[in-house]
Design a protein around this motif. Structure first.
Motif, PDB file in Angstrom:
ATOM      1  N   LYS A 150      58.632  29.231  88.055  1.00  0.00           N
ATOM      2  CA  LYS A 150      58.772  30.392  88.940  1.00  0.00           C
ATOM      3  C   LYS A 150      59.796  31.378  88.396  1.00  0.00           C
ATOM      4  O   LYS A 150      59.647  32.592  88.532  1.00  0.00           O
ATOM      5  CB  LYS A 150      59.175  29.917  90.335  1.00  0.00           C
ATOM      6  CG  LYS A 150      59.199  31.023  91.380  1.00  0.00           C
ATOM      7  CD  LYS A 150      59.512  30.445  92.747  1.00  0.00           C
ATOM      8  CE  LYS A 150      59.524  31.551  93.801  1.00  0.00           C
ATOM      9  NZ  LYS A 150      59.840  31.006  95.155  1.00  0.00           N
ATOM     10  N   GLN A 188      55.386  34.018  85.222  1.00  0.00           N
ATOM     11  CA  GLN A 188      54.311  33.475  84.391  1.00  0.00           C
ATOM     12  C   GLN A 188      54.247  31.964  84.543  1.00  0.00           C
ATOM     13  O   GLN A 188      55.208  31.314  84.943  1.00  0.00           O
ATOM     14  CB  GLN A 188      54.515  33.850  82.930  1.00  0.00           C
ATOM     15  CG  GLN A 188      54.325  35.332  82.653  1.00  0.00           C
ATOM     16  CD  GLN A 188      54.275  35.600  81.165  1.00  0.00           C
ATOM     17  OE1 GLN A 188      55.025  35.039  80.396  1.00  0.00           O
ATOM     18  NE2 GLN A 188      53.364  36.475  80.761  1.00  0.00           N
ATOM     19  N   THR A 189      53.086  31.424  84.220  1.00  0.00           N
ATOM     20  CA  THR A 189      52.920  29.978  84.249  1.00  0.00           C
ATOM     21  C   THR A 189      52.545  29.484  82.865  1.00  0.00           C
ATOM     22  O   THR A 189      52.037  30.242  82.039  1.00  0.00           O
ATOM     23  CB  THR A 189      51.831  29.563  85.262  1.00  0.00           C
ATOM     24  OG1 THR A 189      51.825  28.144  85.376  1.00  0.00           O
ATOM     25  CG2 THR A 189      50.451  30.022  84.811  1.00  0.00           C
ATOM     26  N   HIS A 203      50.368  26.405  80.982  1.00  0.00           N
ATOM     27  CA  HIS A 203      49.386  25.349  81.225  1.00  0.00           C
ATOM     28  C   HIS A 203      49.019  24.711  79.892  1.00  0.00           C
ATOM     29  O   HIS A 203      48.819  25.406  78.892  1.00  0.00           O
ATOM     30  CB  HIS A 203      48.141  25.905  81.905  1.00  0.00           C
ATOM     31  CG  HIS A 203      47.153  24.836  82.262  1.00  0.00           C
ATOM     32  ND1 HIS A 203      47.329  23.985  83.335  1.00  0.00           N
ATOM     33  CD2 HIS A 203      45.993  24.454  81.669  1.00  0.00           C
ATOM     34  CE1 HIS A 203      46.316  23.149  83.394  1.00  0.00           C
ATOM     35  NE2 HIS A 203      45.490  23.403  82.410  1.00  0.00           N
ATOM     36  N   GLU A 233      49.383  34.527  83.482  1.00  0.00           N
ATOM     37  CA  GLU A 233      49.764  34.784  84.866  1.00  0.00           C
ATOM     38  C   GLU A 233      49.321  33.666  85.805  1.00  0.00           C
ATOM     39  O   GLU A 233      49.887  33.482  86.876  1.00  0.00           O
ATOM     40  CB  GLU A 233      49.197  36.124  85.354  1.00  0.00           C
ATOM     41  CG  GLU A 233      47.680  36.231  85.345  1.00  0.00           C
ATOM     42  CD  GLU A 233      47.126  36.725  84.030  1.00  0.00           C
ATOM     43  OE1 GLU A 233      45.958  37.148  84.021  1.00  0.00           O
ATOM     44  OE2 GLU A 233      47.861  36.689  83.006  1.00  0.00           O
ATOM     45  N   ASP A 234      48.287  32.903  85.420  1.00  0.00           N
ATOM     46  CA  ASP A 234      47.864  31.773  86.242  1.00  0.00           C
ATOM     47  C   ASP A 234      47.120  30.768  85.371  1.00  0.00           C
ATOM     48  O   ASP A 234      46.877  31.007  84.183  1.00  0.00           O
ATOM     49  CB  ASP A 234      46.987  32.213  87.418  1.00  0.00           C
ATOM     50  CG  ASP A 234      45.762  33.022  86.999  1.00  0.00           C
ATOM     51  OD1 ASP A 234      45.140  32.680  85.956  1.00  0.00           O
ATOM     52  OD2 ASP A 234      45.418  33.995  87.689  1.00  0.00           O
ATOM     53  N   GLU A 235      46.763  29.633  85.967  1.00  0.00           N
ATOM     54  CA  GLU A 235      46.132  28.555  85.205  1.00  0.00           C
ATOM     55  C   GLU A 235      44.791  28.975  84.612  1.00  0.00           C
ATOM     56  O   GLU A 235      44.471  28.641  83.473  1.00  0.00           O
ATOM     57  CB  GLU A 235      45.942  27.337  86.099  1.00  0.00           C
ATOM     58  CG  GLU A 235      45.340  26.135  85.380  1.00  0.00           C
ATOM     59  CD  GLU A 235      45.205  24.920  86.276  1.00  0.00           C
ATOM     60  OE1 GLU A 235      44.204  24.197  86.125  1.00  0.00           O
ATOM     61  OE2 GLU A 235      46.094  24.709  87.125  1.00  0.00           O
ATOM     62  N   SER A 236      44.018  29.705  85.383  1.00  0.00           N
ATOM     63  CA  SER A 236      42.700  30.131  84.906  1.00  0.00           C
ATOM     64  C   SER A 236      42.817  31.009  83.669  1.00  0.00           C
ATOM     65  O   SER A 236      42.070  30.842  82.686  1.00  0.00           O
ATOM     66  CB  SER A 236      41.965  30.889  86.022  1.00  0.00           C
ATOM     67  OG  SER A 236      40.721  31.360  85.564  1.00  0.00           O
TER      68      SER A 236
END
Length: 418
Positions: A171, A176-177, A179, A227-230
């Motif tokens: 966070k 950003q994340t 994965h 920005e996300d897992e996808s």
């Protein structure tokens, strides 16, 4: 970008009384969220030496993760020493203090004064709950450095890191994340695998590509920042596809699934049974299969035919074969596999015979191993491999090769079935 360092605190680690498994786990978890660990440091419960370790870490790392030294005793000094170097006060965290009091009340034990230490935090800290113990974890930023304080017992450290610390770090990383996707390989060594994808490794940016070797297996971890897992998976996919295309003869799976688990799944899908005769591995193959729940559906049993007497009496290897070619030979492995198939009346019979060391046998080199695969209605195949390492390493790698050759045969069957 983060440059991570782990400082494990505890004299018992230096004395070898316990293994530092925390550092291994933390490094793996940090890699999953895109934080590379550059240094592992172990220091005893000594104020001056701990100070020196922290000062050194501050010069070269911008995320410092402590594990251990958060308990109630006098030698638990991690927070206090760090706070002193940071010029920060130690404050009582009321909710942690109430939790500790309730713990002793419920157990009907008098709470001693030193337990208050576990509720003391460094001012400005984020407090991470400890759902499996008493000492709270901490996280804080001072200047450009992020500090994380985790308890020493793995049963407390792991869930805290997994459920609270890792999400907190993600966070804070500008929204950003990270994965990761793990690709697993067998039947190929780390150096050869690296050679086949060296250009990908040299040109990595996002995703990053990291190789890890275990006994008989190699993993590639692909980690993307997005920005996300996808979105991260979309970044990973082209590199993953290219690696698979180059190494598809060795790429058996993903994630934490081991090759013996994949073999079990294939056997189950094909409704096939196996049996094994083991010489040099001494039951290791059977052990790995039977660790899997439901393994009786595919595994009927095995024989540890460690001596020539058992090879001859139980598995009917002719004495003249043993005398002429030796126990470690293609001829012996072939007969062992075929007679194992008959003895247990399975669809596949496996044999393994080799020299685990440390000395030569029958004038043959350490590491020489033969693996026989006998299938109903098919010609028996014997594979010759040459392994290196100590006795235990050779045994483990030999067992993994059995599963690799089985996987290779079974995926052909599955492809034909489709």
């Amino acid at each position: 970008m983060y440059k991570g360092e782990i400082i494990a605190v505890g004299t018992e680690l230096l004395l070898g009384q316990i293994a530092n498994t925390n550092a291994q786990y933390i490094s793996r978890k940090m890699a999953e969220i895109g934080i590379p660990i550059y240094f592992h440091v172990t220091v005893g419960d000594n104020e001056q030496r701990l100070k020196e370790a922290i000062i050194q870490a501050q010069k070269r790392s911008n995320i410092i993760i402590f594990t251990g030294g958060l308990g109630p005793t006098q030698d638990d000094i991690t927070k206090e020493v760090a706070a002193d170097l940071m010029n920060k006060r130690m404050l009582l965290h009321q909710s942690t203090y109430e939790k500790i009091k309730d713990y002793f009340i419920q157990r009907r034990i008098k709470m001693t004064e030193n337990n208050i230490k576990q509720a003391m935090i460094i001012e400005g800290s984020t407090v991470f709950p400890n759902n499996y113990g008493l000492a709270a974890g901490l996280g804080l930023e001072i200047g450009e450095i992020t500090y994380i304080f985790l308890p020493g017992p793995p049963s407390e450290m792991k869930p805290m890191l997994e459920h609270f610390v890792a999400p907190w770090l993600v966070k804070r990383n500008q929204g950003q994340t990270f994965h990761s996707k793990i690709m697993r390989f067998a039947g190929i060594g780390e150096s050869l695998l690296e050679d086949k994808v060296v250009d990908i490794i040299e040109n990595q940016s996002n995703p990053t590509v990291a190789l890890y070797a275990n006994e008989g297996e190699v993993t590639i971890r692909l980690t993307a920042r997005a920005e996300d897992e996808s979105a991260a998976l979309s970044i990973i996919y082209p590199i993953e596809k290219e690696i698979h295309n180059r190494l598809q003869d060795y790429h058996f799976g993903y994630g934490e699934e081991k090759i013996e688990q994949v073999v079990f799944r294939f056997l189950n899908e094909l409704n096939l049974t196996i049996s094994v005769s083991e010489s040099c591995t001494g039951g290791l193959i059977g052990r790995q299969i039977t660790k899997i729940p439901g393994s009786s559906l595919v595994y009927k049993g095995g024989v540890i035919c460690y001596t020539n007497e058992i090879k001859s009496k139980i598995l009917q290897v002719p004495e003249e074969i043993l005398e002429e070619y030796g126990a470690v030979s293609m001829e012996t492995a072939k007969i062992l596999a075929e007679n194992t198939l008959k003895l247990f009346n399975t669809d596949i019979g496996i044999s393994i015979t080799g020299i685990a060391g440390p000395d030569k046998v029958e004038g043959k080199p350490v590491g020489l191993t033969y693996i026989g695969i006998s299938e109903k209605g098919k010609e028996t195949v014997v594979k010759e491999i040459h392994l290196s390492g100590n006795r235990q390493s050779i045994q483990w790698r030999a067992a993994k090769y059995v599963f690799y050759f089985l996987w290779d045969r079974l995926r052909e069957r599955l492809n034909d079935k489709e």
